[in-house]
Enzyme design. Structure first.
Site, mmCIF file in Angstrom:
data_model
loop_
_atom_site.group_PDB
_atom_site.id
_atom_site.type_symbol
_atom_site.label_atom_id
_atom_site.label_comp_id
_atom_site.label_asym_id
_atom_site.label_seq_id
_atom_site.Cartn_x
_atom_site.Cartn_y
_atom_site.Cartn_z
ATOM 1 N N PHE A 1 31.771 43.676 45.727
ATOM 2 C CA PHE A 1 32.146 43.637 47.140
ATOM 3 C C PHE A 1 33.147 44.753 47.426
ATOM 4 O O PHE A 1 34.199 44.822 46.771
ATOM 5 C CB PHE A 1 32.750 42.268 47.490
ATOM 6 C CG PHE A 1 31.770 41.142 47.337
ATOM 7 C CD1 PHE A 1 31.014 40.701 48.416
ATOM 8 C CD2 PHE A 1 31.580 40.530 46.096
ATOM 9 C CE1 PHE A 1 30.094 39.675 48.268
ATOM 10 C CE2 PHE A 1 30.661 39.503 45.943
ATOM 11 C CZ PHE A 1 29.917 39.069 47.035
ATOM 12 N N VAL B 1 35.331 41.571 43.354
ATOM 13 C CA VAL B 1 35.917 42.088 44.590
ATOM 14 C C VAL B 1 36.790 43.282 44.228
ATOM 15 O O VAL B 1 37.644 43.184 43.341
ATOM 16 C CB VAL B 1 36.772 40.987 45.261
ATOM 17 C CG1 VAL B 1 37.442 41.513 46.521
ATOM 18 C CG2 VAL B 1 35.924 39.762 45.562
ATOM 19 N N CYS B 2 36.580 44.409 44.893
ATOM 20 C CA CYS B 2 37.354 45.621 44.589
ATOM 21 C C CYS B 2 38.830 45.408 44.906
ATOM 22 O O CYS B 2 39.194 45.035 46.028
ATOM 23 C CB CYS B 2 36.838 46.801 45.382
ATOM 24 S SG CYS B 2 37.974 48.206 45.313
ATOM 25 N N ILE B 3 39.675 45.683 43.937
ATOM 26 C CA ILE B 3 41.101 45.401 44.110
ATOM 27 C C ILE B 3 41.751 46.277 45.178
ATOM 28 O O ILE B 3 42.547 45.794 45.991
ATOM 29 C CB ILE B 3 41.861 45.503 42.760
ATOM 30 C CG1 ILE B 3 43.305 45.045 42.936
ATOM 31 C CG2 ILE B 3 41.816 46.898 42.177
ATOM 32 C CD1 ILE B 3 44.014 44.715 41.652
ATOM 33 N N ALA C 1 40.588 45.130 48.509
ATOM 34 C CA ALA C 1 41.100 43.776 48.750
ATOM 35 C C ALA C 1 42.575 43.799 49.138
ATOM 36 O O ALA C 1 43.001 43.091 50.052
ATOM 37 C CB ALA C 1 40.890 42.918 47.512
#
Lengths: 130, 135
Positions: free
Chosen positions: A39, A77-79, A82
């Site tokens: 994501f 989820v891409c940090i 995010a």
């Protein structure tokens, strides 16, 4: 076939997230393997457990969580994306001094390297976005 | 992870109207560490990402265009600009950043990273790829 999925748009605003889910579900039903669902951009918002959509509508996050649990999906989820958008897991919330976290079950936060690896390891990387 | 694949990043959006250009560049920079065969393409409004003289002072956003000049140091040296997209916007190569890389197979000679290609040529380049990431 081994697929990786990239979800680049947020829930409810954009069809991409629904189509990504339908594609992933259909691929699994046909016996294909999903190496990873990644994501990115506003797509990270698919992972918030704090969304409360109307009861007569689909719950996009819960739907991903259920599919993830059923098929043991790696949902990342891409940090960086995010952090910009206020998506935090427990560890990140502590590290950043925030008083809450909001990642739904089945999702994990990690780096963009996971997206590149998803491209390398899968036979096809399928992108859902604008 | 010894597999080498051909990765193409397709940049289609203007630099500051949406976050796609910035976050695409972030993927390219992280991806460079994986030693894959990387190319970048700039089409449609994406050609504006490489224009020189960008000044974002008055819109309160970070000007990230200097980062493109560092791509050569990350071994990202194949940058394709679609000719038709440039022309449709009244731009020429002179309006774009001067992106260079050092060719280690040619005694580290400094060479241009940017190649202007036609839509048909770009279609062939896309066809050769293993992974196409479109932003």
């Amino acid at each position: 076939m081994k697929y990786s999925i990239l979800v680049n748009e947020g829930p409810y605003t954009h069809q991409a997230s629904d189509t990504a889910y339908q594609f992933t579900k259909a691929a699994l039903e046909k016996g294909h393997e999903i190496f990873r669902v990644f994501f990115y951009h506003d797509g990270v918002n698919n992972a918030t457990r704090l969304a409360v959509p109307p009861q007569d509508d689909r719950n996009i996050t819960q739907r991903w969580s259920e599919l993830g649990a059923q098929h043991n999906l790696d949902m990342v989820v891409c940090i960086a994306a995010a952090q910009r958008r206020g998506l935090l897991d427990e560890d990140e919330a502590k590290r950043q001094g925030k008083d809450a976290n909001n990642i739904a079950p089945g999702f994990r936060i990690s780096g963009l390297g996971q997206l590149i690896e998803a491209g390398i390891q899968a036979d096809r990387l399928v992108l859902f976005g604008d | 992870m010894s597999t080498t694949k051909k990765f193409l990043y397709v940049n289609r959006k203007a630099p500051y109207g949406t976050i796609y250009a910035l976050e695409s560049l972030e993927v390219v920079l992280i991806g460079a560490a994986f030693e894959q065969d990387v190319s970048l393409a700039f089409i449609d409004d994406g050609v504006y990402e490489l224009t020189k003289g960008q000044d974002t002072k008055d819109i309160g956003m970070k000007n990230f265009s200097p980062t493109y000049s560092a791509l050569g140091d990350f071994d990202v040296s194949k940058i394709y600009i679609e000719k038709e997209s440039l022309e449709a916007r009244g731009l020429t190569l002179d309006d774009l950043l001067d992106l260079k890389y050092e060719d280690e197979d040619d005694d580290y000679a400094e060479k241009d990273s940017i190649h202007v290609v036609s839509r048909d040529e770009l279609a062939d380049i896309m066809d050769e790829q293993d992974v196409v990431l479109s932003f």
